[in-house]
Scaffold this motif. Structure first.
Motif, mmCIF file in Angstrom:
data_model
loop_
_atom_site.group_PDB
_atom_site.id
_atom_site.type_symbol
_atom_site.label_atom_id
_atom_site.label_comp_id
_atom_site.label_asym_id
_atom_site.label_seq_id
_atom_site.Cartn_x
_atom_site.Cartn_y
_atom_site.Cartn_z
ATOM 1 N N GLY A 110 0.823 -1.203 0.000
ATOM 2 C CA GLY A 110 0.000 0.000 0.000
ATOM 3 C C GLY A 110 0.858 1.254 0.000
ATOM 4 O O GLY A 110 2.034 1.238 -0.378
ATOM 5 N N ILE A 111 0.248 2.364 0.437
ATOM 6 C CA ILE A 111 0.960 3.643 0.534
ATOM 7 C C ILE A 111 1.319 3.881 2.000
ATOM 8 O O ILE A 111 0.460 3.794 2.887
ATOM 9 N N LEU A 112 2.587 4.194 2.251
ATOM 10 C CA LEU A 112 3.025 4.541 3.601
ATOM 11 C C LEU A 112 2.960 6.059 3.764
ATOM 12 O O LEU A 112 3.401 6.796 2.879
ATOM 13 N N PRO A 113 2.425 6.540 4.887
ATOM 14 C CA PRO A 113 2.294 7.989 5.065
ATOM 15 C C PRO A 113 3.634 8.661 5.339
ATOM 16 O O PRO A 113 4.517 8.085 5.975
ATOM 17 N N THR A 114 3.779 9.875 4.869
ATOM 18 C CA THR A 114 4.947 10.697 5.141
ATOM 19 C C THR A 114 4.512 11.915 5.947
ATOM 20 O O THR A 114 3.318 12.112 6.212
ATOM 21 N N GLY A 115 5.478 12.755 6.280
ATOM 22 C CA GLY A 115 5.133 14.019 6.924
ATOM 23 C C GLY A 115 4.234 14.857 6.039
ATOM 24 O O GLY A 115 3.354 15.590 6.526
ATOM 25 N N GLU A 116 4.431 14.761 4.717
ATOM 26 C CA GLU A 116 3.595 15.500 3.779
ATOM 27 C C GLU A 116 2.141 15.012 3.822
ATOM 28 O O GLU A 116 1.201 15.801 3.653
ATOM 29 N N THR A 117 1.958 13.716 4.050
ATOM 30 C CA THR A 117 0.602 13.174 4.168
ATOM 31 C C THR A 117 -0.103 13.764 5.386
ATOM 32 O O THR A 117 -1.279 14.131 5.324
ATOM 33 N N ALA A 118 0.637 13.856 6.489
ATOM 34 C CA ALA A 118 0.068 14.459 7.704
ATOM 35 C C ALA A 118 -0.239 15.936 7.461
ATOM 36 O O ALA A 118 -1.267 16.459 7.928
ATOM 37 N N GLN A 119 0.649 16.617 6.730
ATOM 38 C CA GLN A 119 0.436 18.035 6.435
ATOM 39 C C GLN A 119 -0.824 18.238 5.589
ATOM 40 O O GLN A 119 -1.634 19.131 5.859
ATOM 41 N N PHE A 120 -1.002 17.388 4.582
ATOM 42 C CA PHE A 120 -2.204 17.500 3.738
ATOM 43 C C PHE A 120 -3.456 17.159 4.542
ATOM 44 O O PHE A 120 -4.497 17.809 4.414
ATOM 45 N N LEU A 121 -3.377 16.149 5.372
ATOM 46 C CA LEU A 121 -4.514 15.718 6.182
ATOM 47 C C LEU A 121 -5.055 16.868 7.027
ATOM 48 O O LEU A 121 -6.268 17.067 7.140
ATOM 49 N N ILE A 122 -4.151 17.641 7.614
ATOM 50 C CA ILE A 122 -4.557 18.690 8.547
ATOM 51 C C ILE A 122 -4.724 20.049 7.871
ATOM 52 O O ILE A 122 -5.632 20.810 8.196
ATOM 53 N N ALA A 123 -3.858 20.333 6.891
ATOM 54 C CA ALA A 123 -3.851 21.679 6.300
ATOM 55 C C ALA A 123 -4.366 21.726 4.871
ATOM 56 O O ALA A 123 -4.530 22.811 4.313
#
Length: 434
Positions: free
Chosen positions: A97-110
């Motif tokens: 699958g896809i592993l989350p990065t810091g960018e994923t967390a950034q998109f999720l919140i911002a």
């Protein structure tokens, strides 16, 4: 846990609807009240996590619980495949699958809002409980690549905690050169002179009240973090047992550093190994115990060649890391003079573990002889204590030897001859004559 994942998915849908300009976008989701049902919910409540941290925590758990989670979210918006750089994420060799990065967390919140993305970066580094405590981290990336493009990683022990309810203790390895040490003994089993015991009680007092001193009494700006102690004295006089008991009675894990795995002949590797250890221990309530610390914390020498130069740099680096470490660090050595003076000046306490006196040896004999078997009448513990100048570790070894010989000979009591043979063996190990 399911309510966290539901909230996580709804938040992704909310951000993706905005990005793809969906005609009837989903409203921003509201997190339902968290109840104390489940290990992750208990953790959220106990640490009063913000909604941002709850989202980050859920995202970091996704690969371990729902490996298709991110792929399925993206597939709803890109059914024919394609790239979505704003979303971040990495595909690896093993994980399908896809592993989350810091960018994923950034998109999720911002989402894709520039100001919100900047705010997220500041939140992560300055306010996030998870990030500050080292529970989650962003993996380092090659120079020149965005920092948030690194994998979002949840510490192994917390993965175990949220799945099973138990924190996984780190195991001795090349990545973590330390081993958990524990003891079944109690303070009454530690036989030391009163001066040494009083100094050890001072350490126990620091462990109990340091948080109050720093935060409630507002001394954080005036007192350096951590507590640095040196134990020195003959092997077998109770240094390791003392460290173990301090941990046992203050509910802290004690890790003995394996210096053979730390020290490297390659330039910079020793510092790298120690940096990894201190980084992992920084936000834990661990006690770090450097046994035979002379190997790393020894005196700096005059610089005669490149080897001396880098050896001195290692000592200087250690001095810096120990001085900034917020927990208890214990250095143990056979001789006080073996440790570089730059370290000893920064110790809050330097404690000598003396060879036990006659009275202390008598108590050690009495404490360690087994209670379930008789002792021959000709065994005079007073006489043994006066005649043989030995340590507590010696006495334990002697008693073990005598007990095994008693069992082997099928005797019903421990006799003097077996004890004397054990003493002779201990003397021979140290090159002494009886």
């Amino acid at each position: 846990m399911e309510n966290v994942f539901t909230y996580l998915k709804n938040q992704f849908v909310f951000q993706l609807d905005i990005l793809f300009q969906v005609e009837n976008p989903t409203e921003k989701p509201v997190l339902n009240q968290i109840d104390a049902n489940g290990f992750i919910n208990e953790f959220i409540i106990e640490n009063n996590l913000t909604e941002f941290d709850i989202l980050i925590l859920g995202l970091s758990l996704v690969p371990h619980m729902k490996p298709d989670f991110l792929s399925s979210v993206i597939a709803e918006y890109l059914p024919n495949g394609g790239e979505l750089p704003e979303f971040g994420g990495i595909k690896t060799k093993n994980h399908r699958g896809i592993l989350p990065t810091g960018e994923t967390a950034q998109f999720l919140i911002a989402g894709n809002d520039l100001e919100n993305r900047i705010s997220f970066y500041n939140y992560l580094h300055n306010q996030s409980y998870l990030y500050k405590k080292g529970i989650i981290k962003i993996e380092s990336v090659p120079k020149g690549e965005p920092k948030l493009s690194g994998l979002l990683i949840l510490e192994d022990e917390y993965i175990e905690k949220f799945i099973t309810g138990k924190i996984l203790k780190p195991q001795l390895s090349s990545i973590f050169p330390a081993q958990l040490i524990e003891t079944q003994l109690d303070w009454d089993d530690l036989v030391l002179n009163s001066n040494t015991l009083n100094q050890i009680k001072e350490i126990e007092t620091w462990l109990k009240f340091n948080d109050i001193l720093l935060h409630e009494w507002n001394m954080k700006a005036k007192i350096k973090p951590g507590f640095r102690v040196m134990f020195y004295g003959t092997p077998g006089t109770g240094k390791t047992l003392t460290a173990s008991l301090l941990g046992k009675y203050t509910q802290r894990d004690v890790y003995r550093i394996d210096l053979s795995m730390v020290i490297s002949k390659y330039i910079g590797e020793t510092e790298k190994n120690l940096s990894s250890l201190f980084d992992k221990a920084a936000d834990k309530d661990w006690i770090l115990f450097f046994d035979e610390a002379d190997a790393v914390f020894g005196k700096r020498t005059s610089v005669k060649d490149a080897h001396d130069k880098y050896a001195n740099q290692e000592v200087s680096y250690l001095l810096q890391r120990i001085e900034n470490h917020p927990g208890l660090v214990i250095l143990a050595s056979n001789f006080k003079t073996n440790i570089d003076a730059a370290f000893t000046r920064r110790f809050q306490s330097i404690i000598e573990f003396e060879v036990p006196s006659y009275g202390e040896r008598l108590k050690l004999w009495q404490n360690n002889l087994p209670k379930g078997i008789k002792i021959d009448e000709d065994v005079n513990l007073n006489e043994l204590s006066k005649k043989y100048d030995i340590t507590g570790a010696n006495i334990v070894n002697i008693i073990q030897y005598a007990c095994l010989r008693t069992l082997e000979d099928q005797n019903k009591s421990i006799n003097l001859n077996h004890l004397l043979q054990g003493i002779k063996k201990e003397y021979a190990k140290e090159g002494k004559m009886m």
